[in-house]
Design a protein around this motif. Structure first.
Motif, mmCIF file in Angstrom:
data_model
loop_
_atom_site.group_PDB
_atom_site.id
_atom_site.type_symbol
_atom_site.label_atom_id
_atom_site.label_comp_id
_atom_site.label_asym_id
_atom_site.label_seq_id
_atom_site.Cartn_x
_atom_site.Cartn_y
_atom_site.Cartn_z
ATOM 1 N N GLY A 196 0.809 -1.215 0.000
ATOM 2 C CA GLY A 196 0.000 0.000 0.000
ATOM 3 C C GLY A 196 0.843 1.265 0.000
ATOM 4 O O GLY A 196 1.853 1.347 0.702
ATOM 5 N N LEU A 197 0.420 2.242 -0.793
ATOM 6 C CA LEU A 197 1.034 3.564 -0.788
ATOM 7 C C LEU A 197 -0.091 4.585 -0.699
ATOM 8 O O LEU A 197 -0.945 4.650 -1.587
ATOM 9 C CB LEU A 197 1.866 3.801 -2.049
ATOM 10 C CG LEU A 197 2.445 5.216 -2.227
ATOM 11 C CD1 LEU A 197 3.394 5.563 -1.079
ATOM 12 C CD2 LEU A 197 3.153 5.358 -3.577
ATOM 13 N N TYR A 198 -0.091 5.376 0.367
ATOM 14 C CA TYR A 198 -1.123 6.390 0.575
ATOM 15 C C TYR A 198 -0.449 7.757 0.480
ATOM 16 O O TYR A 198 0.416 8.090 1.292
ATOM 17 C CB TYR A 198 -1.761 6.198 1.955
ATOM 18 C CG TYR A 198 -3.136 6.820 2.122
ATOM 19 C CD1 TYR A 198 -3.357 8.170 1.849
ATOM 20 C CD2 TYR A 198 -4.212 6.068 2.568
ATOM 21 C CE1 TYR A 198 -4.604 8.739 2.002
ATOM 22 C CE2 TYR A 198 -5.470 6.624 2.737
ATOM 23 C CZ TYR A 198 -5.659 7.957 2.457
ATOM 24 O OH TYR A 198 -6.898 8.518 2.619
ATOM 25 N N VAL A 199 -0.850 8.535 -0.524
ATOM 26 C CA VAL A 199 -0.270 9.859 -0.750
ATOM 27 C C VAL A 199 -1.277 10.913 -0.312
ATOM 28 O O VAL A 199 -2.421 10.915 -0.770
ATOM 29 C CB VAL A 199 0.090 10.061 -2.241
ATOM 30 C CG1 VAL A 199 0.711 11.442 -2.456
ATOM 31 C CG2 VAL A 199 1.036 8.966 -2.722
ATOM 32 N N SER A 200 -0.854 11.805 0.574
ATOM 33 C CA SER A 200 -1.729 12.878 1.048
ATOM 34 C C SER A 200 -0.949 14.182 1.082
ATOM 35 O O SER A 200 -0.005 14.328 1.867
ATOM 36 C CB SER A 200 -2.275 12.568 2.448
ATOM 37 O OG SER A 200 -2.899 13.712 3.012
ATOM 38 N N THR A 201 -1.336 15.133 0.248
ATOM 39 C CA THR A 201 -0.649 16.430 0.251
ATOM 40 C C THR A 201 -0.983 17.241 1.488
ATOM 41 O O THR A 201 -0.301 18.217 1.792
ATOM 42 C CB THR A 201 -1.007 17.237 -1.007
ATOM 43 O OG1 THR A 201 -2.432 17.392 -1.094
ATOM 44 C CG2 THR A 201 -0.510 16.527 -2.259
ATOM 45 N N ASP A 224 3.656 12.163 2.444
ATOM 46 C CA ASP A 224 3.097 13.506 2.460
ATOM 47 C C ASP A 224 3.746 14.335 1.361
ATOM 48 O O ASP A 224 4.544 13.829 0.565
ATOM 49 C CB ASP A 224 3.245 14.151 3.841
ATOM 50 C CG ASP A 224 4.699 14.248 4.299
ATOM 51 O OD1 ASP A 224 5.596 14.315 3.444
ATOM 52 O OD2 ASP A 224 4.938 14.278 5.530
ATOM 53 N N LEU A 225 3.409 15.607 1.304
ATOM 54 C CA LEU A 225 3.899 16.456 0.222
ATOM 55 C C LEU A 225 5.422 16.570 0.244
ATOM 56 O O LEU A 225 6.079 16.551 -0.802
ATOM 57 C CB LEU A 225 3.262 17.844 0.321
ATOM 58 C CG LEU A 225 3.637 18.848 -0.780
ATOM 59 C CD1 LEU A 225 3.232 18.336 -2.154
ATOM 60 C CD2 LEU A 225 2.975 20.196 -0.498
ATOM 61 N N ASP A 226 5.999 16.684 1.438
ATOM 62 C CA ASP A 226 7.449 16.785 1.553
ATOM 63 C C ASP A 226 8.116 15.524 1.021
ATOM 64 O O ASP A 226 9.094 15.594 0.264
ATOM 65 C CB ASP A 226 7.824 17.022 3.017
ATOM 66 C CG ASP A 226 9.188 17.653 3.176
ATOM 67 O OD1 ASP A 226 9.485 18.618 2.456
ATOM 68 O OD2 ASP A 226 9.968 17.181 4.028
ATOM 69 N N ASP A 227 7.598 14.361 1.397
ATOM 70 C CA ASP A 227 8.152 13.093 0.911
ATOM 71 C C ASP A 227 8.001 12.983 -0.606
ATOM 72 O O ASP A 227 8.910 12.496 -1.293
ATOM 73 C CB ASP A 227 7.440 11.911 1.571
ATOM 74 C CG ASP A 227 7.630 11.873 3.070
ATOM 75 O OD1 ASP A 227 8.713 12.265 3.537
ATOM 76 O OD2 ASP A 227 6.693 11.450 3.774
ATOM 77 N N LEU A 228 6.858 13.410 -1.121
ATOM 78 C CA LEU A 228 6.607 13.322 -2.554
ATOM 79 C C LEU A 228 7.618 14.152 -3.330
ATOM 80 O O LEU A 228 8.179 13.693 -4.335
ATOM 81 C CB LEU A 228 5.182 13.793 -2.857
ATOM 82 C CG LEU A 228 4.777 13.866 -4.333
ATOM 83 C CD1 LEU A 228 4.903 12.505 -5.008
ATOM 84 C CD2 LEU A 228 3.355 14.398 -4.473
ATOM 85 N N VAL A 229 7.884 15.370 -2.877
ATOM 86 C CA VAL A 229 8.827 16.231 -3.595
ATOM 87 C C VAL A 229 10.249 15.697 -3.482
ATOM 88 O O VAL A 229 11.014 15.743 -4.454
ATOM 89 C CB VAL A 229 8.725 17.677 -3.074
ATOM 90 C CG1 VAL A 229 9.857 18.536 -3.627
ATOM 91 C CG2 VAL A 229 7.377 18.272 -3.476
#
Length: 333
Positions: free
Chosen positions: A272-277, A299-304
């Motif tokens: 599972g991968l849950y992305v939440s900005t 989260d957004l920091d991890d995504l960037v």
């Protein structure tokens, strides 16, 4: 006249919840112990050199300056701000106590002042000038009158503040200017990613997975039964690993019920991968840690951070969602 300060909850916002819940701000260098009697910067610098004998001269000067401001220049009634990078939110309040040495908040951040928090301000409500000024990597620095005024206006409900010609606070003598540039650039990239619409955000996450070697299937608009993207080696989800992705692009932090709902329809072999900005609550992170299947929260920091690591491997369509230009600066250690 009252002053205004930024006190970072460490660079990744690790202590943001502690600051908010315990109504305080704190900074590090615990080996110094209680420095309430150190009334000058030189006294603090001498104490620092004894407590941290192997430290570089630049690091010693930076730490002594920040500690002196925290202990001796801050006063009760001063405005104070801290930042949560995962939710892109500034917490604004007022210093309400003198300096004290307190190990109960965090063993690594033992120099403490109490705060009365007034509320939060989204980074989106601030002008580019103020965002740039607030991007300094220093643990503690003083805010300009223009920036503090804009934060107060946003806190009172003014959603369209404007500061023309606000000048970022200069801390060049006490920090690595190039690392500071990188930190500010990272925050502006987060701004760009956060400004994407939901469809483009979903495509960005799918493109990131493709750069890691997976093939992806993106759900059409409408009910998706808890999955927006399925990534796997074959693209159909038959071969392992099969990664099921949920993308939430909104301001509010996802809680434990959201994570439980996402995990409810997963198969034992899924990942599972849950992305939440908007970030995640502490309870949501605990829920993911004890899940029956491997589950990562982004989260957004991890995504960037992942986006920057993989940017050269992204396909052209994904790069066009967030066009970036590479620049070169002198290397530093």
């Amino acid at each position: 006249m009252s002053k205004s300060w930024m006190v970072r909850a460490e660079r990744n916002g690790r202590l943001f919840d502690v600051f908010k819940q315990r109504s305080l701000v704190a900074i590090g260098w615990p080996a110094l112990g209680d420095i309430s009697e150190a009334k000058t910067r030189k006294t603090i610098s001498d104490a620092f050199s004894r407590a941290y004998p192997g430290s570089k001269a630049q690091s010693q000067a930076m730490a002594a300056g920040q500690l002196h401001r925290f202990v001796n220049e801050m006063t009760i009634g001063d405005m104070v701000v801290t930042y949560d990078p995962s939710r892109r939110a500034y917490l604004v309040g007022e210093i309400s106590s003198a300096y004290r040495h307190d190990q109960s908040a965090d063993p690594e951040d033992t120099h403490v002042r109490s705060v009365r928090w007034d509320g939060e301000v989204s980074r989106d409500l601030l002008s580019v000038e103020s965002r740039n000024s607030l991007g300094s990597i220093s643990t503690l620095f003083r805010l300009s009158t223009e920036v503090s005024g804009e934060l107060k206006k946003a806190l009172s409900g003014n959603a369209t503040p404007s500061v023309d010609g606000a000048t970022p606070v200069s801390e060049a003598a006490e920090e690595d200017v190039f690392e500071n540039m990188a930190s500010r650039a990272h925050e502006f990239i987060k701004d760009k990613v956060n400004a994407l619409n939901w469809d483009d955000m979903q495509e960005l996450v799918a493109g990131l997975l493709r750069s890691l070697g997976y093939k992806t299937r993106v759900s059409d608009n409408g009910p998706d039964r808890g999955k927006d993207i399925v990534a796997s080696p074959d693209g159909f989800g038959f071969e392992s690993p099969r990664i099921v992705v949920e993308v939430k692009h909104r301001k509010g932090a996802m809680g434990a019920p959201d994570v439980r709902s996402f995990l409810g329809g997963r198969h034992p072999q899924d990942k599972g991968l849950y992305v939440s900005t908007g970030g995640f609550t502490r309870e949501a992170r605990y829920e993911a840690e004890r899940a029956n299947i491997p589950t990562a929260l982004m989260d957004l920091d991890d995504l960037v951070k992942s986006l920057l690591e993989q940017y050269d491997k992204l396909d052209l369509e994904t790069q066009q969602l967030i066009p970036l230009k590479r620049i070169f600066v002198p290397a530093w250690n």
